[in-house]
Write a protein that holds these residues in place. Structure first.
Motif, PDB file in Angstrom:
ATOM      1  N   SER A 139       7.746  32.955 -44.369  1.00  0.00           N
ATOM      2  CA  SER A 139       8.232  31.655 -43.910  1.00  0.00           C
ATOM      3  C   SER A 139       9.721  31.716 -43.571  1.00  0.00           C
ATOM      4  CB  SER A 139       7.965  30.578 -44.960  1.00  0.00           C
ATOM      5  OG  SER A 139       8.684  30.818 -46.147  1.00  0.00           O
ATOM      6  N   LEU A 140      10.492  32.476 -44.347  1.00  0.00           N
ATOM      7  CA  LEU A 140      11.911  32.638 -44.020  1.00  0.00           C
ATOM      8  C   LEU A 140      12.086  33.356 -42.682  1.00  0.00           C
ATOM      9  CD1 LEU A 140      13.597  33.567 -47.435  1.00  0.00           C
ATOM     10  CD2 LEU A 140      13.525  31.345 -46.284  1.00  0.00           C
ATOM     11  N   CYS A 141      11.240  34.335 -42.416  1.00  0.00           N
ATOM     12  CA  CYS A 141      11.287  35.017 -41.111  1.00  0.00           C
ATOM     13  C   CYS A 141      11.028  34.039 -39.974  1.00  0.00           C
ATOM     14  CB  CYS A 141      10.269  36.150 -41.080  1.00  0.00           C
ATOM     15  SG  CYS A 141      10.658  37.551 -42.162  1.00  0.00           S
ATOM     16  N   SER A 142      10.062  33.141 -40.169  1.00  0.00           N
ATOM     17  CA  SER A 142       9.747  32.155 -39.139  1.00  0.00           C
ATOM     18  C   SER A 142      10.900  31.171 -38.946  1.00  0.00           C
ATOM     19  CB  SER A 142       8.462  31.401 -39.517  1.00  0.00           C
ATOM     20  OG  SER A 142       8.089  30.497 -38.502  1.00  0.00           O
ATOM     21  N   LEU A 143      11.532  30.753 -40.034  1.00  0.00           N
ATOM     22  CA  LEU A 143      12.687  29.859 -39.923  1.00  0.00           C
ATOM     23  C   LEU A 143      13.832  30.522 -39.162  1.00  0.00           C
ATOM     24  CD1 LEU A 143      12.770  28.244 -43.485  1.00  0.00           C
ATOM     25  CD2 LEU A 143      12.385  27.035 -41.331  1.00  0.00           C
ATOM     26  N   ALA A 168      18.965  34.902 -48.120  1.00  0.00           N
ATOM     27  CA  ALA A 168      17.835  34.472 -48.940  1.00  0.00           C
ATOM     28  C   ALA A 168      16.653  35.420 -48.775  1.00  0.00           C
ATOM     29  CB  ALA A 168      17.427  33.047 -48.562  1.00  0.00           C
ATOM     30  N   LEU A 169      16.427  35.856 -47.564  1.00  0.00           N
ATOM     31  CA  LEU A 169      15.335  36.782 -47.288  1.00  0.00           C
ATOM     32  C   LEU A 169      15.532  38.095 -48.043  1.00  0.00           C
ATOM     33  CD1 LEU A 169      12.787  37.418 -45.571  1.00  0.00           C
ATOM     34  CD2 LEU A 169      14.332  38.246 -43.778  1.00  0.00           C
ATOM     35  N   LEU A 170      16.749  38.620 -48.021  1.00  0.00           N
ATOM     36  CA  LEU A 170      17.036  39.875 -48.730  1.00  0.00           C
ATOM     37  C   LEU A 170      16.920  39.680 -50.249  1.00  0.00           C
ATOM     38  CD1 LEU A 170      20.108  41.121 -46.650  1.00  0.00           C
ATOM     39  CD2 LEU A 170      17.768  42.021 -46.597  1.00  0.00           C
ATOM     40  N   GLY A 171      17.410  38.525 -50.737  1.00  0.00           N
ATOM     41  CA  GLY A 171      17.326  38.267 -52.169  1.00  0.00           C
ATOM     42  C   GLY A 171      15.893  38.162 -52.663  1.00  0.00           C
ATOM     43  N   MET A 172      15.044  37.470 -51.909  1.00  0.00           N
ATOM     44  CA  MET A 172      13.653  37.347 -52.297  1.00  0.00           C
ATOM     45  C   MET A 172      12.951  38.697 -52.256  1.00  0.00           C
ATOM     46  SD  MET A 172      11.030  35.628 -53.319  1.00  0.00           S
ATOM     47  CE  MET A 172      11.729  33.978 -53.341  1.00  0.00           C
TER      48      MET A 172
END
Length: 436
Positions: A323-327, A419-423
């Motif tokens: 979902s972060l990739c899509s955002l 955020a993507l890297l942290g997750m």
């Protein structure tokens, strides 16, 4: 020993504790079909109504029509989130010791819906500065009761629906509710707002949202069978409970999740300005509001059919990442787009990403740590999210007013990338730990 008489479980033997959990699981399974239907119907009707309010299209357009100011759009979004920052911890402390949560959930849900009705009545009967003041106060109180309801209803779901079925339930109800909301948003933009129905098309839209969400709450109250809490916290003063928050952060995955959630929440800061930016490129009118609302909500809706089962099968960390990739893709496309096609495509990707992020973030919180701390984990995560969402839109509105949209998009894209890297590297899938 009855777990309700010993709510913190400190004096229960291991076998008594396990029996209490087994009895709760048995009640959950026996009443699952009824409670599943109740949650689904309530979710569909509630989702339909609330999406008309919280989609990043109708409210920003309404505020822009009232004020002509991007700063006012940011202030309105901030008022919604400020209320949601204040209430979650209070809500968590009110319910974590209770045997039954449903009465409290119905109360705060009713007050939340009343604020939507106030928006409609203000639009019809007030004008000028009084209208603007009443609108902002309604936003503040709507946010307050939204934050309280979010904790209460997620806690209620954790008591009623097994973890193996939560993703499907939320995905399918979001699909049905979002599909209806997408159609209604298109109708609202192209007819209610464009033709100024009942003298104020926005007020008519708010009234429709009030009716739909109230119907959902009635269904929930009539159908739900709620079990007594198997294990709960003892009642404490809120300030004493807040002092125990550092203990929740001893769970390193939950602590890392809060950091990731804080960064990802910045994407919501840009939400009110997506429509304003699109309007600056294509011309903001009722037809555009309706079309963008439909694109956002329809893509949100369809993606839920994928997100829910995907999370149930593989865990919601994967849903969060995708979902972060899509955002990210949506924000980049919107920033670079100057014509109809890329802007519509951007709203589709933003809808897909927003749906997955919301589903994953709320579901993952339920899975970290101990069962009896669920209410406060929800409260803590909601408060952090609300604080960022309250401060961010005001700063974003001022930034756009003085420097344009490019710096805002750059900040949001950077935050979501972190955020993507942290997750990916700091948060482990909570399904991989034993459930309590």
């Amino acid at each position: 020993m009855d777990p309700i008489e010993d709510p913190d479980g400190l004096n229960m033997t291991a076998s008594a504790r396990q029996r209490a959990l087994d009895d709760h699981a048995r009640f959950m399974d026996e009443n699952l079909p009824r409670n599943y239907r109740a949650n689904f119907i309530h979710g569909v009707l509630g989702m339909t109504g609330f999406r008309l309010i919280y989609a990043p299209t109708i409210i920003p357009a309404y505020l822009l029509v009232l004020t002509g100011s991007t700063a006012a759009v940011g202030l309105g979004a901030a008022m919604l989130q400020l209320g949601a920052t204040i209430s979650p911890i209070a809500s968590g402390s009110r319910i974590e010791h209770r045997s039954h949560i449903l009465p409290y959930a119905i109360k705060v849900g009713s007050l939340m819906r009343l604020m939507i009705l106030c928006l409609a009545l203000s639009g019809w009967f007030l004008t000028g500065d009084i209208l603007l003041a009443a609108t902002f106060v309604s936003f503040l109180l709507l946010g307050f009761f939204t934050g309280a309801q979010r904790v209460a209803f997620q806690m209620l779901m954790s008591k009623l629906i097994p973890i193996r079925k939560r993703g499907r339930l939320q995905g399918y109800r979001n699909f049905a509710g979002g599909l209806i909301a997408a159609v209604l948003a298109w109708v609202a933009g192209n007819y209610f707002i464009a033709d100024d129905w009942l003298g104020n098309g926005y007020a008519t839209t708010f009234l429709l949202a009030f009716i739909l969400t109230s119907m959902g709450l009635f269904v929930l109250r009539a159908l739900i069978r709620e079990p007594a809490a198997a294990i709960a916290r003892p009642q404490m003063r809120m300030r004493d409970r807040v002092r125990e928050f550092p203990q929740l952060l001893r769970n390193r995955d939950f602590a890392a999740f809060l950091v990731v959630q804080s960064l990802a929440t910045l994407a919501r800061v840009g939400g009110p300005f997506w429509t304003v930016y699109a309007g600056s490129r294509l011309g903001l009118d009722g037809a555009l509001v309706g079309a963008l609302s439909f694109m956002f909500l329809a893509s949100d809706t369809v993606s839920n059919v994928i997100w829910g089962p995907l999370g149930d099968r593989y865990g919601f960390k994967l849903v969060y990442l995708l979902s972060l990739c899509s955002l990210l893709a949506g924000m980049v496309t919107l920033m670079l787009g100057h014509t109809t096609l890329p802007i519509y495509a951007a709203f589709m990707m933003l809808g897909v990403g927003g749906a997955g992020w919301m589903l994953a973030s709320t579901t993952m919180v339920l899975e970290f740590g101990e069962t009896q701390d669920t209410a406060m984990r929800l409260a803590m995560a909601t408060t952090v999210e609300g604080a960022i969402s309250a401060i961010g839109p005001v700063l974003a509105g001022v930034l756009v007013a003085f420097a344009g949209f490019t710096p805002l998009f750059a900040i949001l894209i950077g935050a979501v990338s972190l955020a993507l890297l942290g997750m990916l590297f700091k948060v482990r899938e909570p399904r991989n730990r034993p459930q309590s």
